[in-house]
Enzyme design. Structure first.
Site, PDB file in Angstrom:
ATOM      1  N   ILE A   1      41.264 -16.321  38.406  1.00  0.00           N
ATOM      2  CA  ILE A   1      40.726 -15.419  39.425  1.00  0.00           C
ATOM      3  C   ILE A   1      41.340 -14.027  39.273  1.00  0.00           C
ATOM      4  CG2 ILE A   1      40.391 -15.012  41.892  1.00  0.00           C
ATOM      5  CD1 ILE A   1      40.593 -17.984  42.366  1.00  0.00           C
TER       6      ILE A   1
ATOM      7  N   ARG B   1      43.347 -26.792  41.650  1.00  0.00           N
ATOM      8  CA  ARG B   1      43.146 -28.256  41.687  1.00  0.00           C
ATOM      9  C   ARG B   1      42.815 -28.800  40.304  1.00  0.00           C
ATOM     10  NH1 ARG B   1      38.750 -29.711  46.082  1.00  0.00           N
ATOM     11  NH2 ARG B   1      38.023 -27.574  46.070  1.00  0.00           N
TER      12      ARG B   1
ATOM     13  N   THR C   1      45.072 -18.028  47.388  1.00  0.00           N
ATOM     14  CA  THR C   1      45.715 -19.288  46.985  1.00  0.00           C
ATOM     15  C   THR C   1      45.478 -20.414  47.995  1.00  0.00           C
ATOM     16  OG1 THR C   1      47.414 -18.026  45.824  1.00  0.00           O
ATOM     17  CG2 THR C   1      47.955 -20.303  46.375  1.00  0.00           C
TER      18      THR C   1
ATOM     19  N   HIS D   1      39.049 -23.751  55.354  1.00  0.00           N
ATOM     20  CA  HIS D   1      38.456 -23.793  54.004  1.00  0.00           C
ATOM     21  C   HIS D   1      38.701 -25.184  53.421  1.00  0.00           C
ATOM     22  CE1 HIS D   1      37.038 -22.604  50.128  1.00  0.00           C
ATOM     23  NE2 HIS D   1      38.222 -22.686  49.539  1.00  0.00           N
TER      24      HIS D   1
HETATM   25  O1  TXD Z   1      38.218 -19.829  48.273  1.00  0.00           O
HETATM   26  C1  TXD Z   1      39.398 -19.909  47.911  1.00  0.00           C
HETATM   27  N1  TXD Z   1      40.375 -19.335  48.609  1.00  0.00           N
HETATM   28  C2  TXD Z   1      39.721 -20.712  46.647  1.00  0.00           C
HETATM   29  C3  TXD Z   1      41.129 -20.447  46.160  1.00  0.00           C
HETATM   30  C4  TXD Z   1      38.711 -20.588  45.594  1.00  0.00           C
HETATM   31  C5  TXD Z   1      39.039 -20.945  44.314  1.00  0.00           C
HETATM   32  C6  TXD Z   1      40.435 -21.130  43.843  1.00  0.00           C
HETATM   33  N2  TXD Z   1      41.393 -21.162  44.901  1.00  0.00           N
HETATM   34  C7  TXD Z   1      42.835 -21.129  44.573  1.00  0.00           C
HETATM   35  O2  TXD Z   1      43.242 -19.897  43.994  1.00  0.00           O
HETATM   36  C8  TXD Z   1      43.272 -22.170  43.590  1.00  0.00           C
HETATM   37  O3  TXD Z   1      43.299 -23.452  44.192  1.00  0.00           O
HETATM   38  C9  TXD Z   1      44.652 -21.653  43.235  1.00  0.00           C
HETATM   39  O4  TXD Z   1      45.547 -22.019  44.256  1.00  0.00           O
HETATM   40  C10 TXD Z   1      44.460 -20.138  43.267  1.00  0.00           C
HETATM   41  C11 TXD Z   1      44.366 -19.498  41.920  1.00  0.00           C
HETATM   42  O5  TXD Z   1      43.345 -20.085  41.205  1.00  0.00           O
HETATM   43  P1  TXD Z   1      43.188 -19.699  39.617  1.00  0.00           P
HETATM   44  O6  TXD Z   1      41.985 -20.427  39.120  1.00  0.00           O
HETATM   45  O7  TXD Z   1      43.281 -18.220  39.427  1.00  0.00           O
HETATM   46  O8  TXD Z   1      44.500 -20.390  39.013  1.00  0.00           O
HETATM   47  P2  TXD Z   1      45.218 -20.064  37.622  1.00  0.00           P
HETATM   48  O9  TXD Z   1      44.216 -19.625  36.613  1.00  0.00           O
HETATM   49  O10 TXD Z   1      46.107 -21.228  37.349  1.00  0.00           O
HETATM   50  O11 TXD Z   1      46.118 -18.782  37.980  1.00  0.00           O
HETATM   51  C12 TXD Z   1      47.220 -18.883  38.820  1.00  0.00           C
HETATM   52  C13 TXD Z   1      48.288 -17.979  38.226  1.00  0.00           C
HETATM   53  C14 TXD Z   1      48.815 -18.470  36.874  1.00  0.00           C
HETATM   54  O12 TXD Z   1      48.567 -17.484  35.884  1.00  0.00           O
HETATM   55  C15 TXD Z   1      50.299 -18.689  37.110  1.00  0.00           C
HETATM   56  O13 TXD Z   1      51.108 -18.314  36.005  1.00  0.00           O
HETATM   57  C16 TXD Z   1      50.554 -17.779  38.282  1.00  0.00           C
HETATM   58  O14 TXD Z   1      49.420 -17.952  39.109  1.00  0.00           O
HETATM   59  N3  TXD Z   1      51.761 -18.131  39.034  1.00  0.00           N
HETATM   60  C17 TXD Z   1      52.567 -17.208  39.585  1.00  0.00           C
HETATM   61  N4  TXD Z   1      52.466 -15.867  39.590  1.00  0.00           N
HETATM   62  C18 TXD Z   1      53.460 -15.226  40.262  1.00  0.00           C
HETATM   63  N5  TXD Z   1      54.495 -15.847  40.895  1.00  0.00           N
HETATM   64  C19 TXD Z   1      54.599 -17.197  40.881  1.00  0.00           C
HETATM   65  N6  TXD Z   1      55.629 -17.816  41.505  1.00  0.00           N
HETATM   66  C20 TXD Z   1      53.598 -17.934  40.205  1.00  0.00           C
HETATM   67  N7  TXD Z   1      53.388 -19.271  40.017  1.00  0.00           N
HETATM   68  C21 TXD Z   1      52.257 -19.362  39.306  1.00  0.00           C
END
Ligand code: TXD
Length: 321
Positions: A13, A83, A120, A176
């Site tokens: 995202i 997930r 998140t 949600h």
């Molecule tokens: O409608 C909504 N709100 C939802 C939210 C819709 C779709 C996805 N939803 C949630 O967004 C999903 O369940 C995840 O909890 C988040 C992010 O989804 P995404 O698909 O972007 O996940 P990724 O591709 O795994 O990216 C998460 C990034 C990854 O690059 C990690 O390295 C980083 O988060 N990460 C961190 N960054 C900074 N600080 C910390 N501590 C950290 N931990 C992981």
């Protein structure tokens, strides 16, 4: 006045957010922050290198240093784990709660004036924990979910009825999760209420029930198809709409996870409701007239959010303050 947007999380995202924001020219500066600093730097460089084709002049920077988010106007948080097939959004609570505490600290110390949009999952709990951990005003901390859920509901209706999605307005309220509340009585299709379309038998009650169920399971359907990761294009587009309404003071009415202080009979909880987003952040919670079925369904959804927040408090008792 130059605008700066920082994206905490440069994953699926986060990267899509950065690209959309650059293409729309919504900010002069975009910071992609991630613990995986190579991911942040690589995506920032890749998007920057597309500017010669797409014609935007946005500065992009990848980092793992919170000092780089200083003076952000908007911060959009996707840091966390998504997930896997078979998991519920609630299964992410333990891991993502720890992550959002770190993120909240980084924002509190470096960009406490920003308008913060949390994406998140489990969204309603994580955004509430973010506001408590960061101490930012509730007006400046909001969750993205309702715009996505409403867009899924509108899309399924448009496909069923063969009507352009741009001619459909609707709302999804509540948490949600599987208890979210699409609002057929607040749905207009081509200028007609959904109720009148049901009367004209252009769609059956069973069709509507299936569409509501498919909306509730919209995230899981994509998780199953992707096998690795979850939805990211529609969530990113939804987050950008919120950021744009704030930065351009558009005062759009958008379904978002916002802090309730008595509205809808709910106090001291974040949940999905229509709000006006303008230059002050969440400027107003709009209280819709809900019929008994809608109100009962909303209350069921609020109960589910409260129960999950109790689980969060069991993990970190400081959240009960
Ligand atoms: O409608 C909504 N709100 C939802 C939210 C819709 C779709 C996805 N939803 C949630 O967004 C999903 O369940 C995840 O909890 C988040 C992010 O989804 P995404 O698909 O972007 O996940 P990724 O591709 O795994 O990216 C998460 C990034 C990854 O690059 C990690 O390295 C980083 O988060 N990460 C961190 N960054 C900074 N600080 C910390 N501590 C950290 N931990 C992981």
């Amino acid at each position: 006045m130059s605008k700066k947007i920082s994206l905490i999380g440069a994953g699926q995202i986060g990267g899509t957010l950065a690209h959309l924001i650059a293409l729309k020219g919504l900010a002069d500066d975009i910071v992609l922050f991630d613990l995986a600093v190579g991911l942040a730097k690589g995506k920032a460089l890749d998007i920057a290198q597309s500017s010669g084709v797409s014609g935007f002049n946005t500065n992009l920077k990848g980092t793992n240093n919170y000092k780089d988010i200083k003076d952000s106007d908007v911060i959009i948080i996707t840091a966390g784990v998504p997930r896997k097939p078979g998991m519920t959004r609630d299964d992410l609570l333990g891991t993502n709660l720890k992550i959002i505490k770190q993120v909240a600290e980084g924002i509190k110390s470096n960009a406490s004036e920003a308008f913060v949009i949390c994406i998140t999952n489990p969204l309603d709990i994580i955004v509430m924990a973010l506001q408590k951990y960061s101490g930012l005003p509730t007006q400046k901390v909001v969750g993205m979910a309702g715009i996505l859920d409403s867009s899924r509901f509108k899309y399924f209706l448009s496909q069923k009825l063969g009507k352009p999605i741009t001619e459909i307005s609707s709302l999804v309220l509540g948490g949600h999760g599987d208890t979210m509340v699409p609002l057929p009585n607040h749905t207009i299709i081509d200028g007609k209420s959904l109720a009148s379309i049901l009367e004209e038998k252009k769609i059956s009650d069973n069709d509507l029930k299936s569409i509501i169920q498919r909306t509730r399971k919209g995230g899981a359907e994509i998780v199953k198809l992707l096998e690795k990761g979850s939805a990211f294009y529609a969530p990113a587009a939804s987050g950008v709409e919120m950021a744009e309404s704030y930065l351009k003071n558009q005062k759009k009415t958008l379904p978002c996870a916002a802090y309730l202080n008595g509205e809808y009979g709910v106090k001291n909880l974040y949940a999905g409701v229509p709000v006006i987003i303008g230059e002050k952040g969440v400027e107003k919670v709009i209280e819709l007239k809900l019929n008994k079925i809608e109100k009962d369904n909303f209350d069921v959804s609020i109960k589910a959010v409260k129960e999950l927040f109790e689980s969060a408090i069991k993990i970190d008792s400081s959240l009960s303050k």
